[in-house]
Design an enzyme around this catalytic site. Structure first.
Site, short mmCIF file in Angstrom:
data_model
loop_
_atom_site.label_atom_id
_atom_site.label_comp_id
_atom_site.label_asym_id
_atom_site.label_seq_id
_atom_site.Cartn_x
_atom_site.Cartn_y
_atom_site.Cartn_z
CG ASN A 68 18.00 6.71 8.97
OD1 ASN A 68 18.83 6.14 9.02
ND2 ASN A 68 17.29 6.29 7.98
N GLY A 71 23.77 4.45 10.67
CA GLY A 71 25.06 4.04 10.43
C GLY A 71 25.42 2.41 10.65
CB CYS A 128 22.88 1.21 4.09
SG CYS A 128 22.95 2.37 5.38
CB ILE A 191 12.49 2.40 -2.21
CG1 ILE A 191 11.54 3.48 -1.60
CG2 ILE A 191 12.31 2.33 -3.57
CD1 ILE A 191 11.58 4.92 -2.08
N GLY A 266 7.70 1.81 8.42
CA GLY A 266 8.94 2.14 9.19
C GLY A 266 8.71 3.53 9.95
O1 RRO Z 1 21.59 1.93 9.72
C1 RRO Z 1 21.20 3.12 9.03
O2 RRO Z 1 21.85 4.38 9.06
C2 RRO Z 1 20.20 2.91 7.86
C3 RRO Z 1 20.32 1.80 6.91
BR1 RRO Z 1 21.30 0.27 7.64
C4 RRO Z 1 19.42 1.51 5.98
O3 RRO Z 1 19.26 0.54 5.34
N1 RRO Z 1 18.61 2.56 5.68
C5 RRO Z 1 18.78 3.86 6.23
O4 RRO Z 1 18.22 4.83 5.87
N2 RRO Z 1 19.63 3.75 7.59
#
Ligand code: RRO
Length: 305
Positions: A68, A71, A128, A191, A266
């Site tokens: 993913n 952002g 992130c 994590i 998740g």
């Molecule tokens: O929004 C994201 O792209 C994102 C976040 Br905030 C995060 O903490 N971890 C991730 O894999 N994507």
């Protein structure tokens, strides 16, 4: 069997927690999860002001992993305030407010407001992997940066349990965990996603994600998450929300044996749907009954190393 578990004075009906970022920021989606058996909710990362995410496609999934690069899109704290207030009128399960910023001042600004929303716990997202172009290396990649930020946030969040979400991309995640605990964190979420990684579409010869790269989650990262949770548990002894590739009750038990008190779920919500929480709990109960485990406290960190 009673799967309830206490974490930093908050009672969760079972250890499963909706991981941050999975079902957005609406009270109705959180209630939907609660109806389907989730033990606690983590909100999507909340910014102080509106923040635009990456263009689509932002996600791609395979059996073993997902990628993913959402952002961090968010409407800002005023929208979150409404949704959290709606949920907390009659909360079916505890709520963990995940907060984020770009640079340090943005983190501190949202930390000023976070307790006003009255969540049961607060999770500080410093890990992130998808906004490095915008903000540089995540704070979670350095002991010093992570500790300094945690200390400053802790000064602003005085009465609510504070968890810090860490990155497997740090060279020394256990050192970072110890540093943020020394700086005042009550617990660790481990994590966040790994990488980033890339998936290429063979026909177009382009990366599938618009952002080209994205954080890796799902079953492929579970052994890494289990090892990290075990290491952090042994080094710090603080409560851990163990997150990374859990899709079944047996996975959740394994994460708890490593040292997790709560278990983040998740990617599995994408693989199936919210019914996954009840399935995980049913399987946990079945395993506990077979093994004669009467209280989940018995298995936290019980792995024999
Ligand atoms: O929004 C994201 O792209 C994102 C976040 Br905030 C995060 O903490 N971890 C991730 O894999 N994507």
């Amino acid at each position: 069997m009673d799967l309830s578990i206490e974490c930093c004075g908050v009672k969760f009906p079972n250890p499963t927690v909706l991981a941050s970022g999975v079902l957005g920021i609406t009270a109705s989606s959180w209630r939907h999860c609660a109806k389907n058996g989730v033990g606690g909710i983590t909100t999507k990362s909340v910014w102080l002001e509106e923040h635009r995410g990456h263009p689509n496609p932002t996600m791609v999934g395979y059996d073993a992993f997902m990628l993913n690069a959402v952002g961090l899109p968010d409407a800002g704290i005023e929208k979150a305030r409404e949704e959290v207030a709606d949920y907390l009128k009659d909360p079916p399960t505890p709520l963990i407010l995940n907060i984020v910023g770009g640079k340090k001042d943005e983190f501190l600004a949202i930390a000023e407001y976070a307790e006003e929303l009255c969540p049961d716990m607060i999770e500080l997202n410093i890990s992130c992997p998808n906004v490095e172009d915008e903000f540089g290396k995540p704070f979670a990649c350095s002991r010093v940066d992570a500790a300094e930020l945690t200390r400053a946030v802790r000064e602003r969040i005085k009465n609510t349990p504070l968890f810090v979400k860490l990155s497997p991309n740090a060279e020394d995640i256990v050192g970072v965990a110890q540093a943020v605990v020394d700086a005042g964190a009550d617990g660790i979420t481990a994590i966040n996603t790994l990488g980033p990684g890339m998936v290429i579409d063979l026909e177009t010869r382009r990366p599938v994600l618009a952002n080209k790269v994205g954080g890796i989650s799902g079953p492929a990262i579970k052994p890494l998450a289990v090892k990290i949770v075990s290491d952090i548990y042994r080094a710090t002894g603080v409560p851990i929300i163990g997150t990374g590739g859990v899709t079944s009750g047996r996975d959740a038990i394994e994460m708890m044996m490593a040292g997790a008190r709560l278990v983040g779920v998740g990617s599995a919500v994408y693989y199936r749907d919210v019914s996954v929480f009840k399935e995980i709990c049913d399987e946990m109960e079945e395993w506990c009954e077979k093994e004669g485990v009467k209280d989940l406290e018995e298995i936290i960190g019980c792995v024999k190393l």
